[in-house]
Design a protein around this motif. Structure first.
Motif, PDB file in Angstrom:
ATOM      1  N   ASP A  77       8.463  -2.391   1.042  1.00 59.38           N
ATOM      2  CA  ASP A  77       7.681  -3.634   1.098  1.00 59.38           C
ATOM      3  C   ASP A  77       6.501  -3.499   2.049  1.00 59.38           C
ATOM      4  O   ASP A  77       5.377  -3.899   1.727  1.00 59.38           O
ATOM      5  CB  ASP A  77       8.567  -4.812   1.528  1.00 59.38           C
ATOM      6  CG  ASP A  77       9.545  -5.264   0.459  1.00 59.38           C
ATOM      7  OD1 ASP A  77       9.377  -4.873  -0.726  1.00 59.38           O
ATOM      8  OD2 ASP A  77      10.490  -6.001   0.815  1.00 59.38           O
ATOM      9  N   VAL A  78       6.747  -2.926   3.221  1.00 58.61           N
ATOM     10  CA  VAL A  78       5.680  -2.744   4.209  1.00 58.61           C
ATOM     11  C   VAL A  78       4.624  -1.784   3.664  1.00 58.61           C
ATOM     12  O   VAL A  78       3.413  -2.053   3.748  1.00 58.61           O
ATOM     13  CB  VAL A  78       6.260  -2.235   5.551  1.00 58.61           C
ATOM     14  CG1 VAL A  78       5.164  -1.816   6.518  1.00 58.61           C
ATOM     15  CG2 VAL A  78       7.154  -3.305   6.184  1.00 58.61           C
ATOM     16  N   LEU A  79       5.067  -0.681   3.086  1.00 57.41           N
ATOM     17  CA  LEU A  79       4.131   0.306   2.548  1.00 57.41           C
ATOM     18  C   LEU A  79       3.303  -0.291   1.417  1.00 57.41           C
ATOM     19  O   LEU A  79       2.078  -0.140   1.390  1.00 57.41           O
ATOM     20  CB  LEU A  79       4.894   1.534   2.058  1.00 57.41           C
ATOM     21  CG  LEU A  79       3.969   2.628   1.569  1.00 57.41           C
ATOM     22  CD1 LEU A  79       4.301   3.945   2.238  1.00 57.41           C
ATOM     23  CD2 LEU A  79       4.034   2.762   0.074  1.00 57.41           C
ATOM     24  N   LEU A  80       3.939  -0.978   0.489  1.00 57.53           N
ATOM     25  CA  LEU A  80       3.207  -1.559  -0.644  1.00 57.53           C
ATOM     26  C   LEU A  80       2.247  -2.658  -0.194  1.00 57.53           C
ATOM     27  O   LEU A  80       1.191  -2.839  -0.799  1.00 57.53           O
ATOM     28  CB  LEU A  80       4.195  -2.058  -1.698  1.00 57.53           C
ATOM     29  CG  LEU A  80       4.881  -0.932  -2.482  1.00 57.53           C
ATOM     30  CD1 LEU A  80       6.099  -1.454  -3.232  1.00 57.53           C
ATOM     31  CD2 LEU A  80       3.904  -0.249  -3.423  1.00 57.53           C
ATOM     32  N   ALA A  81       2.571  -3.363   0.874  1.00 59.02           N
ATOM     33  CA  ALA A  81       1.637  -4.352   1.428  1.00 59.02           C
ATOM     34  C   ALA A  81       0.394  -3.655   1.971  1.00 59.02           C
ATOM     35  O   ALA A  81      -0.732  -4.159   1.810  1.00 59.02           O
ATOM     36  CB  ALA A  81       2.318  -5.178   2.516  1.00 59.02           C
ATOM     37  N   GLU A  82       0.570  -2.501   2.590  1.00 55.67           N
ATOM     38  CA  GLU A  82      -0.577  -1.728   3.077  1.00 55.67           C
ATOM     39  C   GLU A  82      -1.448  -1.262   1.914  1.00 55.67           C
ATOM     40  O   GLU A  82      -2.676  -1.316   1.982  1.00 55.67           O
ATOM     41  CB  GLU A  82      -0.120  -0.513   3.896  1.00 55.67           C
ATOM     42  CG  GLU A  82       0.427  -0.857   5.251  1.00 55.67           C
ATOM     43  CD  GLU A  82      -0.575  -1.551   6.158  1.00 55.67           C
ATOM     44  OE1 GLU A  82      -1.783  -1.236   6.108  1.00 55.67           O
ATOM     45  OE2 GLU A  82      -0.144  -2.420   6.926  1.00 55.67           O
ATOM     46  N   VAL A  83      -0.804  -0.810   0.854  1.00 55.65           N
ATOM     47  CA  VAL A  83      -1.557  -0.366  -0.324  1.00 55.65           C
ATOM     48  C   VAL A  83      -2.340  -1.543  -0.896  1.00 55.65           C
ATOM     49  O   VAL A  83      -3.534  -1.424  -1.207  1.00 55.65           O
ATOM     50  CB  VAL A  83      -0.616   0.247  -1.387  1.00 55.65           C
ATOM     51  CG1 VAL A  83      -1.376   0.547  -2.664  1.00 55.65           C
ATOM     52  CG2 VAL A  83       0.051   1.510  -0.846  1.00 55.65           C
ATOM     53  N   ALA A  84      -1.701  -2.690  -1.020  1.00 55.38           N
ATOM     54  CA  ALA A  84      -2.345  -3.878  -1.588  1.00 55.38           C
ATOM     55  C   ALA A  84      -3.506  -4.360  -0.718  1.00 55.38           C
ATOM     56  O   ALA A  84      -4.491  -4.887  -1.238  1.00 55.38           O
ATOM     57  CB  ALA A  84      -1.324  -4.996  -1.775  1.00 55.38           C
TER      58      ALA A  84
END
Length: 156
Positions: A11-18
């Motif tokens: 979740d944290v990683l995908l938020a960074e990508v987004a």
């Protein structure tokens, strides 16, 4: 196995990508797209190994394809760039988490021949309990790449 920490790391990683806004990497480092492609390919490798463990089949986990730049670039091209490869990462991470949810203590203790490269360095080259390899992924690997993505944003 409990996947709460693994799911939270994604979740944290995908938020960074987004959040986007990535600049070019330092010479020799991966672009944001390549980082996300690496994680997607690695998820596929981890999921395949997890399926083998669940089936009681012998397996070996080698991350070499997930660190080979031409493989990363091919995935990026096939997905149409960062947004497409991020969609693939969402799907691959969900698949992996769903498989890991099915691992019991006995399966998590199954030794799997594990070969992990980081660039030109071999970091692990020995049988590890599969749960340990997954723990390295959730507690070390994903946070390291999250930090790598953050570092690709130009200073304000």
């Amino acid at each position: 196995m409990d996947t709460a920490v693994l799911r939270a790391a994604y979740d944290v990683l995908l938020a960074e990508v987004a959040a986007g806004g990535f600049g070019p990497p330092p010479p020799g480092d991966w672009t944001a797209e390549q980082v996300v492609a690496h994680l997607t390919l690695n998820d596929d490798l981890l999921a395949t190994a997890t399926e083998a463990v669940l089936a009681g089949a012998p397996w070996a986990y080698y991350n070499h394809n997930a660190v080979h730049t031409p493989e990363l670039n091919e995935l990026i091209s096939g997905c149409g760039g960062l947004a497409g490869v991020a969609d693939r990462l969402r799907a691959s991470s969900q698949r992996l988490c769903n498989l890991v949810d099915r691992l019991d203590v006995l399966a998590a203790d199954t030794p799997v021949e594990t070969h992990i490269r980081d660039g030109d360095r071999i970091v692990v080259d020995e049988p590890l309990p599969w749960g340990r390899t997954l723990d390295i992924h959730e507690r070390v690997h994903l946070p390291a790449h999250t930090d790598q993505l953050r570092a690709l944003r130009p200073a304000a």
